[in-house]
Scaffold this motif. Sequence first.
Motif, short mmCIF file in Angstrom:
data_model
loop_
_atom_site.label_atom_id
_atom_site.label_comp_id
_atom_site.label_asym_id
_atom_site.label_seq_id
_atom_site.Cartn_x
_atom_site.Cartn_y
_atom_site.Cartn_z
N LEU A 124 31.04 40.71 44.28
CA LEU A 124 30.03 39.82 43.71
C LEU A 124 30.53 38.37 43.75
O LEU A 124 29.79 37.46 44.11
CB LEU A 124 29.70 40.25 42.28
CG LEU A 124 28.68 39.38 41.54
CD1 LEU A 124 27.34 39.36 42.27
CD2 LEU A 124 28.49 39.86 40.11
N THR B 182 34.23 24.08 45.41
CA THR B 182 33.19 24.66 44.57
C THR B 182 33.72 25.94 43.90
O THR B 182 34.23 26.84 44.57
CB THR B 182 31.93 24.98 45.38
OG1 THR B 182 31.41 23.76 45.89
CG2 THR B 182 30.88 25.65 44.52
N VAL B 183 33.58 25.97 42.58
CA VAL B 183 34.16 27.05 41.79
C VAL B 183 33.10 28.11 41.48
O VAL B 183 32.00 27.78 41.04
CB VAL B 183 34.70 26.50 40.46
CG1 VAL B 183 35.26 27.61 39.60
CG2 VAL B 183 35.74 25.43 40.71
N SER B 184 33.42 29.39 41.72
CA SER B 184 32.55 30.47 41.28
C SER B 184 33.35 31.39 40.38
O SER B 184 34.56 31.58 40.59
CB SER B 184 32.01 31.26 42.46
OG SER B 184 31.40 30.39 43.38
N TYR B 185 32.67 31.97 39.41
CA TYR B 185 33.39 32.78 38.43
C TYR B 185 32.56 34.00 38.08
O TYR B 185 31.35 33.90 37.84
CB TYR B 185 33.64 31.96 37.17
CG TYR B 185 34.63 32.58 36.23
CD1 TYR B 185 35.98 32.67 36.58
CD2 TYR B 185 34.24 33.08 34.99
CE1 TYR B 185 36.90 33.24 35.71
CE2 TYR B 185 35.16 33.65 34.12
CZ TYR B 185 36.49 33.72 34.50
OH TYR B 185 37.41 34.28 33.65
N VAL B 186 33.20 35.14 38.08
CA VAL B 186 32.53 36.39 37.71
C VAL B 186 33.43 37.11 36.72
O VAL B 186 34.65 37.14 36.92
CB VAL B 186 32.29 37.29 38.94
CG1 VAL B 186 31.57 38.57 38.53
CG2 VAL B 186 31.48 36.56 39.99
N TYR B 187 32.86 37.64 35.64
CA TYR B 187 33.71 38.40 34.71
C TYR B 187 33.11 39.78 34.44
O TYR B 187 31.94 40.02 34.69
CB TYR B 187 33.95 37.63 33.42
CG TYR B 187 32.72 37.28 32.63
CD1 TYR B 187 32.15 36.01 32.73
CD2 TYR B 187 32.13 38.18 31.74
CE1 TYR B 187 31.03 35.67 32.01
CE2 TYR B 187 31.01 37.84 31.00
CZ TYR B 187 30.46 36.58 31.14
OH TYR B 187 29.36 36.25 30.42
N TYR C 81 38.33 35.97 28.84
CA TYR C 81 38.03 36.28 30.24
C TYR C 81 36.59 35.94 30.59
O TYR C 81 36.24 35.92 31.76
CB TYR C 81 38.30 37.77 30.50
CG TYR C 81 37.41 38.67 29.68
CD1 TYR C 81 37.79 39.08 28.41
CD2 TYR C 81 36.17 39.08 30.15
CE1 TYR C 81 36.97 39.87 27.62
CE2 TYR C 81 35.34 39.87 29.37
CZ TYR C 81 35.74 40.26 28.11
OH TYR C 81 34.91 41.02 27.34
N GLN C 82 35.75 35.67 29.61
CA GLN C 82 34.35 35.34 29.89
C GLN C 82 34.15 33.85 30.23
O GLN C 82 33.02 33.40 30.36
CB GLN C 82 33.45 35.71 28.71
CG GLN C 82 33.46 37.20 28.43
CD GLN C 82 32.40 37.63 27.44
OE1 GLN C 82 31.91 36.80 26.67
NE2 GLN C 82 32.03 38.89 27.45
N ARG D 199 30.09 29.80 47.02
CA ARG D 199 29.46 28.94 48.00
C ARG D 199 30.44 27.92 48.49
O ARG D 199 31.31 27.47 47.78
CB ARG D 199 28.26 28.22 47.36
CG ARG D 199 27.06 29.09 47.37
CD ARG D 199 26.12 28.68 46.26
NE ARG D 199 25.32 29.83 45.87
CZ ARG D 199 24.14 30.11 46.38
NH1 ARG D 199 23.61 29.33 47.29
NH2 ARG D 199 23.47 31.17 46.00
N GLY E 238 38.95 42.66 29.29
CA GLY E 238 38.10 42.23 30.39
C GLY E 238 38.87 41.41 31.40
O GLY E 238 40.05 41.11 31.21
N LEU F 65 35.51 30.03 32.20
CA LEU F 65 36.31 29.26 33.15
C LEU F 65 37.32 28.42 32.38
O LEU F 65 37.01 27.89 31.32
CB LEU F 65 35.41 28.30 33.93
CG LEU F 65 34.70 28.84 35.16
CD1 LEU F 65 33.63 27.86 35.59
CD2 LEU F 65 35.70 29.05 36.29
N ILE G 135 28.55 35.35 45.56
CA ILE G 135 27.95 34.15 44.95
C ILE G 135 28.72 32.89 45.33
O ILE G 135 28.23 31.79 45.19
CB ILE G 135 27.81 34.23 43.42
CG1 ILE G 135 29.17 34.15 42.72
CG2 ILE G 135 27.03 35.44 42.98
CD1 ILE G 135 29.04 33.70 41.28
N GLU H 250 33.81 43.72 32.02
CA GLU H 250 34.59 44.53 31.08
C GLU H 250 35.03 45.83 31.74
O GLU H 250 35.73 46.62 31.14
CB GLU H 250 33.78 44.86 29.83
CG GLU H 250 33.65 43.71 28.83
CD GLU H 250 32.48 42.80 29.12
OE1 GLU H 250 31.56 43.24 29.83
OE2 GLU H 250 32.49 41.66 28.65
N ASP H 251 34.57 46.04 32.96
CA ASP H 251 34.89 47.28 33.67
C ASP H 251 36.15 47.08 34.50
O ASP H 251 36.12 46.51 35.58
CB ASP H 251 33.70 47.65 34.55
CG ASP H 251 33.90 49.00 35.24
OD1 ASP H 251 35.00 49.58 35.12
OD2 ASP H 251 32.95 49.45 35.90
#
Lengths: 471, 445
Positions: free
Chosen positions: A83, A63-68, A338-339, A89, A53, A341, A87, A70-71
């Motif tokens: 994405l 400001t921290v944003s996180y997206v994980y 990977y899921q 900000r 992943g 922070l 998200i 498996e694709d």
Amino acid sequence: MPLLEQSLVDSVIKRALRSGADFVELFVERKRNQSISVEESKVQRVNSGNDLGAGLRIIHQGTVSYVYTEDLSEDGLLKTADLAAQIGRRGGGRFAFAELSGAPRPPQRIDVPPDAVGAEAKIELLLEADQAARAVSGAVKQVAVGYGQSAQEVLVATSEGIHHVDSRTRVRLMVHAVAERNGEIQTAMEAPGMQRGFEFFDDTSAAEYARAAAERAVALLDAAPSPAGQMAVIIGNEFGGVLFHEACGHGLEADFVVKGSTVFTGKIGQAVASPIVTAIDDGTLPSRWGTLTVDDEGVPTRRNVLIQDGVLVSYMYDRLRAGQQNHPVTGNGRRQSYQHLPIPRMTNTFIAAGAHTVEDIIAATPRGLYAKKLGAGQVDVTTGDFVFAVTEGYLIDGGRIGRPVRGATIVGNGPRALHKIDMVANDLKLAPGTCGKEGQGVPVSVGQPTIRISELTVGGTGVVPAGAMRQ
Amino acid sequence: MNAIGESVLARCKAQGAEDAELYISRGTEFTVRVYKGEIESLVSAESRGIGLRTFREHRVGFSYTSDFEPATLDSLVDEALLNGRYNHADDANVLPEPRPFEALTGLASPALAGLDPQRKIDFALEMERRATSLDARVRRVSDAMYSDGSGQVEIYNSRGLEASFDRTVAYGVLETIAEQDSEMQSGFAFTHGRDMDELDLAGVVKEAVENAAGLLGARPVPTASVPVVLHPHAAAMILGVLGSSFSADAVIKRRSLLAGKVGEPVAAEIVTITDDPRLPEGLASRPFDGEGVPAERNELIGAGVLKGYLHNTYTARRTNSRSTGSAVRSYKSVPEVGVSNLVLKPGALSREALLARVSNGLHVSQLSGLNTVNPVSGEFSLGLTGHWIENGHLTRPVKELTVAGNVIALLKKVVAVADDLRFMFAGGFCGSPTVLIEELPVGGL
């Protein structure tokens, strides 16, 4: 095969930057796991699995944003980047992120990749260990042995142009013995492990560890309930270091410090421990459980002295907190997978060796508890209050090791206990463990030489021996 | 059945598996943490994974992956079959025959997916804002988090089972810091539901603030044996520890303190404990277990007497019992035996009336070191914080105390159970009211 083609890495980062982010980081991980368990002297389970992943972190003015995901297809990763950009900000704060420094060391040397060894050899090892434990005594009623291996490859790439990879291969043995006599049941376990290949077992005897666990479980059958009250406590080396890890180490992690939620906040340069205490977090030690060539933010790990001769020298940082505090990075930014922070975490953390021998310490203790092995524990990071189980303990009486005790726990306050360490031995050893924080488990080493704490609260069901009580 | 299910099961058969089972889970996550009125971090994700069990000549093989590429799914099958070759053959290794299950309504909130993320962020910000304005001694928050998620479980097996269900969860977590002179105390509280609208904002704020401020000035007390009142959360944590001993697998492997005690009194008569996966308010509720066996309510201790153990298909077959629908798992593991919603049945007494029975004793609000309890012998020695009770009222806060004993002995010493059932995650989703224990040794100064 690279985890991800460089061109795809570049286009994902570029795509995520479109939102106007100050910083983008892509973390890609592939992990292969295998575990084998033997119970009731039979192979119960040979399991294996693949984790694959990626996680994308973007920072907008602090400001921290996180997206994980498996694709990992091009399409999937670009969607993830969109994405993340969506998200993300804009924070009100100043963006501050510590610079990376230092060059990564070569990866850990692995002579025999565990994946290249068939399950037969691993099973043979476990069956030998099972037999060795059962041969100790008829009182050994149940033995469970297990083998685990994992090979993790990570890639960290950032919008600053940083691109680092690391590979971490770990093997571990687990032995759990149950002894039973006249309805009395006691258990003991051993779980050695290293960041090595299968060559780990060239110089590590699974049977010896199994025997040690079985012998301890049997010995505990004769142990008396532990007394309760305040007394001197000698804490054994190796896994005994879990006490420092939990009750002090976490309080030195910079995310708690930044929020002022640890008692060590603002104490750099101050005496936080007895002058005979030096404590170190070292992510560079060869082959250790918590060793990394680069951390999960791509920062080369280093040896960080936390406490020097009782004086607080440094906290442990990830890039974000190092930036917030204008402090150099320390290589402590870690994540479970990977899921997650990255957050400040320990690597291999230990109290340095002292001048005494274990025999000196025991002889110098008129009364007390020798907590030779500690088990699980818990701590409140804000106050430093802790509780730990003693899995192998003895009373100390007149400077000698007395009868074994069971069911003891030690309870106290980490920062206060640090000041009460009055003897440190020369037998430093490290032990592997999994450290949990905010739902993330990461492999670490804990460690210490044998130490004495002049006074701690001991919990137990037994009668308090005369003279051990202090007001 | 979906395309992945069909193709994987077909390959299993072609490669020689007599039976096979596919467990697919998919989920979404949204988490926001705030600090000092700003968003600290936002996490948003969709995730997935597959676990495969194969059966050949009574040998089970298992493998999992989060990579759904066709080539990886092919090697998933090959690896599971290879792994199975090494495992010992056991007649009890079988798949359950599909049985119809009754759907459970209300496990998922359809509204959650459409909820504006800004409302979730506002919830976290509002928790933090209110927590710092209730009590002059609490001016800082170390953690304010809102999180929600949805999960879908699908199970397919070669016996024709096709089952799936959806579940959602939302929760808020708050940790405050109370300060007075040079002393700091932290206070933790959480609120949970299936949707953001079920969360109790005012309640979680009040509790986190009171928990921190209430401990200021806590001192150790001398060692004594006294009546002990357990707050519902402290009691639920002990219930969580006991939970593993109901597993028939633990009984078979001699790792249960309840082994060999079916039909015997193991607790005081006022103690009744059930595991109920169909509980409407239970966040661990599910219509079927990790093998697709219909979930059912199981009374484990009735009026103090041990009624039985929890089983999955394997332990049931091995002990000539029937599966209680208690297989628990993720896609990364084979089905183990575990609890769902584990509940200590409440009594008729109010919490105040229960406390009024204690003239001099200890109220335990928080236990630490639950992971140190010996699950085989039941012996424990735990750290605790709480308050001294004088004439039915909580008075001064206490800390750095230990309480020691044995889980079974403790269950036998329960003398009163209140009516204030509350839940928390402690292994399973455990619920307990306030409990009065006759007497326990408390170690302090």
